[in-house]
Scaffold this motif. Structure first.
Motif, PDB file in Angstrom:
ATOM      1  N   LEU A   1       6.759  15.969   5.797  1.00  7.21           N
ATOM      2  CA  LEU A   1       5.308  15.835   5.879  1.00  7.21           C
ATOM      3  C   LEU A   1       4.836  16.185   7.281  1.00  7.21           C
ATOM      4  O   LEU A   1       5.448  15.771   8.272  1.00  7.21           O
ATOM      5  CB  LEU A   1       4.936  14.387   5.539  1.00  7.21           C
ATOM      6  CG  LEU A   1       3.513  14.061   5.151  1.00  7.21           C
ATOM      7  CD1 LEU A   1       3.127  14.799   3.876  1.00  7.21           C
ATOM      8  CD2 LEU A   1       3.389  12.571   4.905  1.00  7.21           C
TER       9      LEU A   1
ATOM     10  N   ARG B   1       2.016   5.143   0.020  1.00  2.00           N
ATOM     11  CA  ARG B   1       1.584   6.448   0.523  1.00  2.00           C
ATOM     12  C   ARG B   1       2.704   7.450   0.296  1.00  2.00           C
ATOM     13  O   ARG B   1       3.810   7.088  -0.091  1.00  2.00           O
ATOM     14  CB  ARG B   1       1.223   6.370   2.010  1.00  2.00           C
ATOM     15  CG  ARG B   1      -0.024   5.557   2.307  1.00  2.00           C
ATOM     16  CD  ARG B   1      -1.251   6.252   1.714  1.00  2.00           C
ATOM     17  NE  ARG B   1      -2.481   5.569   2.054  1.00  2.00           N
ATOM     18  CZ  ARG B   1      -3.174   4.810   1.231  1.00  2.00           C
ATOM     19  NH1 ARG B   1      -2.735   4.610   0.017  1.00  2.00           N
ATOM     20  NH2 ARG B   1      -4.296   4.242   1.595  1.00  2.00           N
ATOM     21  N   ARG B   2       2.449   8.723   0.575  1.00  2.42           N
ATOM     22  CA  ARG B   2       3.443   9.773   0.325  1.00  2.42           C
ATOM     23  C   ARG B   2       4.721   9.556   1.113  1.00  2.42           C
ATOM     24  O   ARG B   2       5.818   9.658   0.573  1.00  2.42           O
ATOM     25  CB  ARG B   2       2.877  11.147   0.679  1.00  2.42           C
ATOM     26  CG  ARG B   2       1.801  11.613  -0.265  1.00  2.42           C
ATOM     27  CD  ARG B   2       1.243  12.912   0.208  1.00  2.42           C
ATOM     28  NE  ARG B   2       0.426  12.658   1.413  1.00  2.42           N
ATOM     29  CZ  ARG B   2      -0.257  13.565   2.055  1.00  2.42           C
ATOM     30  NH1 ARG B   2      -0.198  14.816   1.681  1.00  2.42           N
ATOM     31  NH2 ARG B   2      -0.985  13.245   3.095  1.00  2.42           N
TER      32      ARG B   2
ATOM     33  N   ALA C   1      -2.578  10.419   9.208  1.00  2.70           N
ATOM     34  CA  ALA C   1      -3.739  10.166   8.351  1.00  2.70           C
ATOM     35  C   ALA C   1      -3.384   9.166   7.249  1.00  2.70           C
ATOM     36  O   ALA C   1      -4.186   8.271   6.939  1.00  2.70           O
ATOM     37  CB  ALA C   1      -4.233  11.475   7.738  1.00  2.70           C
ATOM     38  N   ASP C   2      -2.188   9.299   6.680  1.00  2.00           N
ATOM     39  CA  ASP C   2      -1.742   8.335   5.677  1.00  2.00           C
ATOM     40  C   ASP C   2      -1.602   6.936   6.278  1.00  2.00           C
ATOM     41  O   ASP C   2      -1.946   5.943   5.639  1.00  2.00           O
ATOM     42  CB  ASP C   2      -0.404   8.760   5.078  1.00  2.00           C
ATOM     43  CG  ASP C   2      -0.545   9.848   4.021  1.00  2.00           C
ATOM     44  OD1 ASP C   2      -1.692  10.166   3.640  1.00  2.00           O
ATOM     45  OD2 ASP C   2       0.495  10.368   3.589  1.00  2.00           O
ATOM     46  N   LEU C   3      -1.087   6.863   7.503  1.00  2.00           N
ATOM     47  CA  LEU C   3      -0.936   5.564   8.172  1.00  2.00           C
ATOM     48  C   LEU C   3      -2.294   4.912   8.399  1.00  2.00           C
ATOM     49  O   LEU C   3      -2.481   3.729   8.089  1.00  2.00           O
ATOM     50  CB  LEU C   3      -0.201   5.719   9.498  1.00  2.00           C
ATOM     51  CG  LEU C   3      -0.064   4.441  10.316  1.00  2.00           C
ATOM     52  CD1 LEU C   3       0.840   3.443   9.611  1.00  2.00           C
ATOM     53  CD2 LEU C   3       0.457   4.736  11.700  1.00  2.00           C
ATOM     54  N   LYS C   4      -3.245   5.671   8.896  1.00  2.00           N
ATOM     55  CA  LYS C   4      -4.588   5.119   9.125  1.00  2.00           C
ATOM     56  C   LYS C   4      -5.214   4.642   7.822  1.00  2.00           C
ATOM     57  O   LYS C   4      -5.789   3.554   7.750  1.00  2.00           O
ATOM     58  CB  LYS C   4      -5.483   6.173   9.778  1.00  2.00           C
ATOM     59  CG  LYS C   4      -5.147   6.460  11.219  1.00  2.00           C
ATOM     60  CD  LYS C   4      -6.079   7.528  11.764  1.00  2.00           C
ATOM     61  CE  LYS C   4      -5.757   7.884  13.190  1.00  2.00           C
ATOM     62  NZ  LYS C   4      -6.650   8.931  13.713  1.00  2.00           N
ATOM     63  N   GLY C   5      -5.086   5.457   6.777  1.00  2.00           N
ATOM     64  CA  GLY C   5      -5.642   5.074   5.473  1.00  2.00           C
ATOM     65  C   GLY C   5      -4.979   3.832   4.907  1.00  2.00           C
ATOM     66  O   GLY C   5      -5.644   2.959   4.348  1.00  2.00           O
ATOM     67  N   ALA C   6      -3.655   3.751   5.047  1.00  4.48           N
ATOM     68  CA  ALA C   6      -2.937   2.590   4.533  1.00  4.48           C
ATOM     69  C   ALA C   6      -3.310   1.322   5.298  1.00  4.48           C
ATOM     70  O   ALA C   6      -3.479   0.255   4.695  1.00  4.48           O
ATOM     71  CB  ALA C   6      -1.434   2.833   4.613  1.00  4.48           C
TER      72      ALA C   6
ATOM     73  N   ASP D   1      -0.611  14.685   8.830  1.00  4.93           N
ATOM     74  CA  ASP D   1      -0.771  14.063   7.520  1.00  4.93           C
ATOM     75  C   ASP D   1      -0.153  12.665   7.492  1.00  4.93           C
ATOM     76  O   ASP D   1      -0.695  11.748   6.870  1.00  4.93           O
ATOM     77  CB  ASP D   1      -0.130  14.927   6.435  1.00  4.93           C
ATOM     78  CG  ASP D   1      -0.860  16.245   6.237  1.00  4.93           C
ATOM     79  OD1 ASP D   1      -2.041  16.341   6.636  1.00  4.93           O
ATOM     80  OD2 ASP D   1      -0.245  17.184   5.689  1.00  4.93           O
ATOM     81  N   LEU D   2       0.979  12.511   8.161  1.00  2.56           N
ATOM     82  CA  LEU D   2       1.621  11.206   8.245  1.00  2.56           C
ATOM     83  C   LEU D   2       0.715  10.203   8.957  1.00  2.56           C
ATOM     84  O   LEU D   2       0.553   9.060   8.517  1.00  2.56           O
ATOM     85  CB  LEU D   2       2.973  11.316   8.959  1.00  2.56           C
ATOM     86  CG  LEU D   2       3.841  10.072   8.994  1.00  2.56           C
ATOM     87  CD1 LEU D   2       4.346   9.739   7.587  1.00  2.56           C
ATOM     88  CD2 LEU D   2       5.015  10.270   9.926  1.00  2.56           C
TER      89      LEU D   2
ATOM     90  N   THR E   1       0.846  -1.179   0.000  1.00  2.00           N
ATOM     91  CA  THR E   1       0.000   0.000   0.000  1.00  2.00           C
ATOM     92  C   THR E   1       0.889   1.239   0.000  1.00  2.00           C
ATOM     93  O   THR E   1       1.451   1.601   1.036  1.00  2.00           O
ATOM     94  CB  THR E   1      -0.920   0.002   1.250  1.00  2.00           C
ATOM     95  OG1 THR E   1      -1.554  -1.264   1.354  1.00  2.00           O
ATOM     96  CG2 THR E   1      -1.961   1.087   1.145  1.00  2.00           C
TER      97      THR E   1
END
Length: 149
Positions: free
Chosen positions: A89, A21-22, A96-101, A93-94, A19
């Motif tokens: 970052l 992410r940025r 949020a990216d972790l939760k989404g991933a 935001d980091l 997965t």
């Protein structure tokens, strides 16, 4: 929550779901034993010097410490491969990216599990075992691919 430390564990997870992410790439695989989610962290030397790599690793570890346990599925191993944008970052935001991933990885594992159940509805095994397909045919040799011969 325990950490992955051995090279063999990292290699096993590399065969799982990816997965992107940025700030990182999340790799995850469901293991046979139930228990808490386990995490491993790595940052390649291409990213920068040791100070930058360690800072990325610390930021990823802190994000997982704060929010990973609540989102990560139990019985799954995860490896976070840090990328350079993780340095600049914003931490929110980091996270949020972790939760989404982690949510995307959970859905991918659920789809894989459902796909394996539907792969052979009559319960028979394929040529290479349950849920596996036959190997792809070999590519043509270089001399056969050339059009000017």
């Amino acid at each position: 929550m325990t950490r992955l430390k051995k090279r063999a564990e990292f290699q096993k997870v590399a065969r799982g779901v990816r997965t992107p992410r940025r700030g990182f790439l999340l790799q995850s695989i469901r293991r046979s034993a139930e228990g808490d989610a386990r995490f491993g962290y790595t940052v390649t030397k291409k990213i920068g010097n040791s100070v930058e790599r360690n800072r990325i690793r610390r930021r990823l570890r802190e994000a997982v410490r704060l929010f990973g346990e609540t989102v990560a599925a139990p019985g799954v191993d995860h490896v976070l491969i840090g990328r350079r944008p993780a340095l600049t970052l914003a931490f929110d935001d980091l996270v949020a990216d972790l939760k989404g991933a982690l949510n995307a990885a959970r859905k991918a594992h659920d789809l894989r599990r459902a796909g394996k159940a539907d792969a052979n509805p009559d319960g028979t095994q394929g040529p290479r075992g349950p849920g596996r397909t036959a190997p792809a045919p070999e590519a043509a040799t270089p001399s056969e691919r050339r059009s000017d011969v």
